[in-house]
Design a protein around this motif. Structure first.
Motif, mmCIF file in Angstrom:
data_model
loop_
_atom_site.group_PDB
_atom_site.id
_atom_site.type_symbol
_atom_site.label_atom_id
_atom_site.label_comp_id
_atom_site.label_asym_id
_atom_site.label_seq_id
_atom_site.Cartn_x
_atom_site.Cartn_y
_atom_site.Cartn_z
ATOM 1 N N ALA A 1 87.800 46.289 45.109
ATOM 2 C CA ALA A 1 88.805 46.607 43.949
ATOM 3 C C ALA A 1 90.105 45.866 44.021
ATOM 4 O O ALA A 1 90.419 45.369 43.301
ATOM 5 N N LEU B 1 90.391 48.984 38.141
ATOM 6 C CA LEU B 1 90.266 48.615 39.602
ATOM 7 C C LEU B 1 91.356 49.362 40.285
ATOM 8 O O LEU B 1 90.704 49.721 41.360
ATOM 9 N N LEU C 1 81.543 47.177 40.685
ATOM 10 C CA LEU C 1 82.622 46.478 41.279
ATOM 11 C C LEU C 1 81.943 45.252 42.071
ATOM 12 O O LEU C 1 82.930 44.070 42.120
#
Length: 479
Positions: free
Chosen positions: A407, A391, A365
């Motif tokens: 995210a 995501l 991420l």
């Protein structure tokens, strides 16, 4: 050598070596000897004739050895009381040399002659001359005979192995470091390997790391990263990894050319996972510095190496950590996107190669979020790779904090417009200030428990082990 010291109790002196015992052991007959000397006699099938008839060190099976802890403690107390340095354990090479000398003085047809080693080889006599521990070590290291140099280095590794008694700090002196630097350039591979292992163990003491760099050891270590010997590459990678943990060392290590050989080692198919992980962790710490991030971004082949390493479970974590750092600078983002890192990182998450909720997923991420910052190509590449799906799973999943914030923000860059639903965890105005920092990957996220292979006793398998205490440090935290 008991007579050389006058008042030295004879029971403190090994009957084979003639020196104070560092690791006394009891044989079945009840006598006590230095462990290394007994094991050398057993290996060579030889019993010095001066020993009592009840002692047979050439017997089969080999005699059981029992540590004489009380005598060891008494010897240490004696040395402290009279101002002598505590004795160093006899290395396998040194012990074999002692026993070979004893075997060499036997007269033809006789087995009754015993002579002690020459006085010049005795640490006890050095101490009687008023030499410090550092000077005793230097006298042995600077011997002209490579086998004796290697024996002295093995003994030094044992001294530096634990670190509990302050020996690593006490022996990290300019003269000793200069001696180790010279020995790492020896023509004899065994000497180079042992000297490099000693440097690794010295580097385990945080207070030594800046001093080791100032002693001009880094250029030698950089050369050893490309050495022909896997052991040398292994130790060199461990030493550079350890030294790069110190923030003050990162710029000089990068300037001195460590990045290209570390990348080459990370990409190597002939080196073990340990050396490659150490190379990856060294690159991670070096890439916390902006100048080194730029060097990595401009180095040919950086991103393919990292992408390939991320596909290997044993190397995935350090590779993702470096990519997350690179994504924190403009040059690094461009290099990552040009090298296919968007699809590679997304693929790891889609295939669940990084477990949901794991530290590795957080590194993914971090890398995706960094690459999304201000790059118009990111959205299209991420959509093509299916990043929106993974995501959204993280953004709408359980938990909160930085993971969900990253995210949501990355998802907005992927979709190219406002995302339906609550965009940011805690509201759009509640963005974590961490996400606005150029350094995507914080040092605290990955601080290992630190370094490596405690140098093992040299007679364990393999015959000459150069393991160092860096092994403990290679395990990065799970969360």
């Amino acid at each position: 050598m008991a007579g050389a010291a006058g008042a030295t109790p004879s029971e403190f002196v090994c009957p084979i070596s003639g020196e104070l015992m560092a690791d006394p052991v009891i044989v079945p007959s009840g006598e006590t000897f230095e462990r290394g000397c007994v094991e050398a006699c057993v290996a060579l099938g030889f019993t010095p004739a001066a020993l009592p008839p009840s002692v047979d060190l050439a017997a089969s099976p080999p005699p059981a050895l029992i540590p004489n802890a009380n005598l060891k403690k008494a010897i240490s107390s004696y040395c402290d009381r009279v101002g002598l340095p505590r004795p160093l354990a006899v290395s396998p090479e040194e012990a074999r040399s002692i026993v070979h000398r004893l075997m060499g003085v036997l007269e033809p047809g006789r087995a009754t002659v015993f002579e002690s080693p020459p006085p010049s080889s005795s640490s006890l006599e050095f101490a009687v001359l008023g030499l410090t521990q550092e000077e005793v070590v230097l006298v042995k290291l600077l011997d002209d005979e490579p086998s004796r140099q290697e024996g002295a280095l093995e003994a030094l590794k044992q001294t530096l192995r634990g670190g509990e008694n302050g020996q690593r700090r006490a022996l990290c002196t300019p003269r000793l470091l200069d001696g180790l630097r010279r020995l790492m350039g020896s023509a004899h591979e065994g000497v180079r390997v042992s000297a490099a292992a000693c440097v690794v163990n010295l580097s385990l003491e945080p207070a030594n790391r800046v001093q080791l760099v100032r002693a001009e050891l880094v250029p030698v270590l950089v050369r050893l990263l490309s050495a022909a010997s896997p052991e040398l590459r292994d130790h060199a990678a461990g030493a550079v990894y350890s030294l790069s943990i110190e923030e003050k060392n990162r710029i000089p290590i990068g300037v001195l050319g460590a990045v290209p050989p570390l990348l080459h080692l990370l990409a190597s198919s002939v080196d073990g996972d340990r050396a490659r992980r150490d190379a990856g962790m060294a690159l991670y710490y070096l890439s916390l510095d902006e100048m080194n991030r730029s060097r990595l971004a401009r180095s040919a082949g950086t991103v393919p190496v990292l992408v390939s390493a991320a596909g290997d479970a044993a190397l995935r974590r350090p590779a993702l950590m470096v990519m997350a750092n690179l994504a924190g600078c403009g040059e690094g983002r461009e290099a990552l996107i040009d090298g296919g890192a968007v699809a590679a990182v997304t693929g790891l998450m889609r295939r669940a190669a990084v477990p949901p909720g794991s530290t590795e997923e957080e590194y993914c991420l971090s890398a995706l979020h960094g690459m999304s910052r201000g790059n118009v190509r990111f959205g299209g590449l991420a959509r093509a790779a299916g990043a929106d799906e993974v995501l959204r799973r993280v953004a709408e999943g359980p938990g909160g904090g930085v993971r969900r914030d990253m995210a949501w923000r990355t998802l907005r860059a992927v979709s190219g417009s406002a995302v339906t639903g609550e965009f940011l965890y805690g509201g759009e105005d509640a963005a974590s200030p961490w996400l606005d920092d150029v350094s995507v990957m914080s040092e605290a996220m990955a601080m290992p428990q630190f370094p490596r292979r405690l140098v093992e006793h040299a007679h364990g398998p393999p015959p000459r082990s150069n393991t160092t205490a860096l092994d403990r440090l290679r395990q990065a935290p799970d969360g």
